[in-house]
Design an enzyme around this catalytic site. Sequence first.
Site, PDB file in Angstrom:
ATOM      1  N   GLY A  87       0.709  -1.125  -0.057  1.00 20.25           N
ATOM      2  CA  GLY A  87      -0.045  -0.018  -0.043  1.00 20.25           C
ATOM      3  C   GLY A  87       0.732   1.178  -0.090  1.00 20.25           C
ATOM      4  O   GLY A  87       2.078   1.056   0.362  1.00 20.25           O
ATOM      5  N   GLN A 106       3.341   9.919   1.461  1.00 18.17           N
ATOM      6  CA  GLN A 106       4.480   9.039   1.385  1.00 18.17           C
ATOM      7  C   GLN A 106       5.529   9.433   0.438  1.00 18.17           C
ATOM      8  O   GLN A 106       6.729   9.414   0.364  1.00 18.17           O
ATOM      9  CB  GLN A 106       4.357   7.694   1.357  1.00 18.17           C
ATOM     10  CG  GLN A 106       3.665   7.211   2.940  1.00 18.17           C
ATOM     11  CD  GLN A 106       3.420   5.593   2.851  1.00 18.17           C
ATOM     12  OE1 GLN A 106       2.534   5.071   2.181  1.00 18.17           O
ATOM     13  NE2 GLN A 106       4.190   5.188   3.474  1.00 18.17           N
ATOM     14  N   CYS A 118       6.071  -0.083   7.448  1.00 17.58           N
ATOM     15  CA  CYS A 118       5.577   0.822   6.728  1.00 17.58           C
ATOM     16  C   CYS A 118       6.814   1.329   6.015  1.00 17.58           C
ATOM     17  O   CYS A 118       8.134   1.452   6.381  1.00 17.58           O
ATOM     18  CB  CYS A 118       5.348   2.157   7.469  1.00 17.58           C
ATOM     19  SG  CYS A 118       4.708   3.617   6.870  1.00 17.58           S
ATOM     20  N   LEU A 119       6.663   1.686   4.697  1.00 19.00           N
ATOM     21  CA  LEU A 119       7.666   2.150   3.726  1.00 19.00           C
ATOM     22  C   LEU A 119       8.430   3.380   4.201  1.00 19.00           C
ATOM     23  O   LEU A 119       9.340   3.645   3.821  1.00 19.00           O
ATOM     24  CB  LEU A 119       7.200   2.273   2.336  1.00 19.00           C
ATOM     25  CG  LEU A 119       6.815   0.877   1.577  1.00 19.00           C
ATOM     26  CD1 LEU A 119       5.975   1.173   0.325  1.00 19.00           C
ATOM     27  CD2 LEU A 119       7.816  -0.201   1.304  1.00 19.00           C
ATOM     28  N   HIS A 165      -4.258   1.315   7.775  1.00 25.49           N
ATOM     29  CA  HIS A 165      -2.889   1.738   7.833  1.00 25.49           C
ATOM     30  C   HIS A 165      -2.836   2.919   6.892  1.00 25.49           C
ATOM     31  O   HIS A 165      -2.214   4.114   7.467  1.00 25.49           O
ATOM     32  CB  HIS A 165      -2.023   0.886   7.492  1.00 25.49           C
ATOM     33  CG  HIS A 165      -0.645   1.049   7.363  1.00 25.49           C
ATOM     34  ND1 HIS A 165       0.510   0.636   8.330  1.00 25.49           N
ATOM     35  CD2 HIS A 165       0.112   1.901   6.517  1.00 25.49           C
ATOM     36  CE1 HIS A 165       1.630   1.133   7.895  1.00 25.49           C
ATOM     37  NE2 HIS A 165       1.371   1.981   6.787  1.00 25.49           N
ATOM     38  N   GLU A 166      -3.570   2.964   5.843  1.00 28.05           N
ATOM     39  CA  GLU A 166      -3.185   4.006   4.626  1.00 28.05           C
ATOM     40  C   GLU A 166      -4.152   5.270   5.013  1.00 28.05           C
ATOM     41  O   GLU A 166      -3.578   6.330   4.920  1.00 28.05           O
ATOM     42  CB  GLU A 166      -3.709   3.489   3.306  1.00 28.05           C
ATOM     43  CG  GLU A 166      -2.889   2.052   2.827  1.00 28.05           C
ATOM     44  CD  GLU A 166      -1.335   2.337   2.930  1.00 28.05           C
ATOM     45  OE1 GLU A 166      -0.822   3.527   2.909  1.00 28.05           O
ATOM     46  OE2 GLU A 166      -0.681   1.154   2.943  1.00 28.05           O
ATOM     47  N   HIS A 226      -2.133   7.499   7.369  1.00 29.46           N
ATOM     48  CA  HIS A 226      -1.345   8.326   6.683  1.00 29.46           C
ATOM     49  C   HIS A 226      -2.026   9.510   6.308  1.00 29.46           C
ATOM     50  O   HIS A 226      -1.365  10.516   6.403  1.00 29.46           O
ATOM     51  CB  HIS A 226      -0.760   7.712   5.413  1.00 29.46           C
ATOM     52  CG  HIS A 226       0.289   6.882   5.772  1.00 29.46           C
ATOM     53  ND1 HIS A 226       1.631   7.134   6.250  1.00 29.46           N
ATOM     54  CD2 HIS A 226       0.672   5.387   5.507  1.00 29.46           C
ATOM     55  CE1 HIS A 226       2.440   6.073   6.422  1.00 29.46           C
ATOM     56  NE2 HIS A 226       1.888   5.004   5.936  1.00 29.46           N
TER      57      HIS A 226
HETATM   58  O1  GNR Z   1       3.971  -2.571   2.671  1.00 27.76           O
HETATM   59  C1  GNR Z   1       3.525  -2.484   3.468  1.00 27.76           C
HETATM   60  N1  GNR Z   1       3.054  -3.626   4.368  1.00 27.76           N
HETATM   61  C2  GNR Z   1       2.001  -3.663   5.326  1.00 27.76           C
HETATM   62  C3  GNR Z   1       1.981  -4.628   6.425  1.00 27.76           C
HETATM   63  C4  GNR Z   1       1.146  -4.690   7.338  1.00 27.76           C
HETATM   64  C5  GNR Z   1       0.334  -3.583   7.488  1.00 27.76           C
HETATM   65  C6  GNR Z   1       0.414  -2.645   6.849  1.00 27.76           C
HETATM   66  C7  GNR Z   1       1.180  -2.468   5.642  1.00 27.76           C
HETATM   67  S1  GNR Z   1       1.193  -0.996   4.545  1.00 27.76           S
HETATM   68  C8  GNR Z   1       2.952  -1.309   4.177  1.00 27.76           C
HETATM   69  C9  GNR Z   1       3.202  -0.022   3.213  1.00 27.76           C
HETATM   70  C10 GNR Z   1       3.082   0.957   3.663  1.00 27.76           C
HETATM   71  O2  GNR Z   1       3.629   1.806   4.302  1.00 27.76           O
HETATM   72  N2  GNR Z   1       2.090   1.930   3.332  1.00 27.76           N
HETATM   73  O3  GNR Z   1       1.646   2.999   4.121  1.00 27.76           O
HETATM   74 NI    NI Z   2       2.598   2.916   5.693  1.00 32.34          NI
END
Ligand code: GNR
Ligand code: NI
Length: 172
Positions: free
Chosen positions: A46, A51, A94-95, A136-137, A140
């Site tokens: 995601g 980001q 998270c990236l 999660h997104e 952000h």
């Molecule tokens: O790549 C991602 N893996 C992930 C694993 C578990 C819960 C959420 C994520 S999102 C993350 C990519 C990212 O940072 N998205 O904002």
């Molecule tokens: Ni993230």
Amino acid sequence: MAIRTIITEPNKLLRQISQPVNGVGKEERKLMDDMLETMYDANGIGLAAIQVGVPKRIIVMDISKDENKKEPRYFVNPVIKNKDPEKATYEEGCLSVPNQFAEIDRPSKCEVEYLDYDGEKKLLKADGLLATCIQHEMDHLEGILFIDYLSKLKRSIIIKKLSKKKSTAAVL
Ligand code: GNR
Ligand code: NI
């Protein structure tokens, strides 16, 4: 399409609240194309626009396991309509918080209303990893990172590590 630079902690931009877009036009589609390519390149599932430094309420996602069967998803102006009281735990990463992982509890199911790649209004009922990833997104978009759910101590250890890595990378 182009790969854009992913912003990492600590960076104030990641704390900014993203703004809704007026609709899905050329500019938004170009951004979504770039975001998807950037996400695949980084092996993420995601990515939120902030980001890559763009404070718009746009998310791309692909949770498919099979690299040969891509299932890109696009969410513009997403709104969570319903959250299940039941919680589920996933190990999140998270990236923008590279190489850090933690188990996070979130509602196990949710419903999200959004515009798709073509600007059409959609409603999605999500569970499992999809529900976790959407939340999660969506965080952000509000300037929230998964490390914000950890204790102050754990969070500060992670941020210290990441800022140290940034300062050593700068002299290489
Ligand atoms: O790549 C991602 N893996 C992930 C694993 C578990 C819960 C959420 C994520 S999102 C993350 C990519 C990212 O940072 N998205 O904002
Ligand atoms: Ni993230």
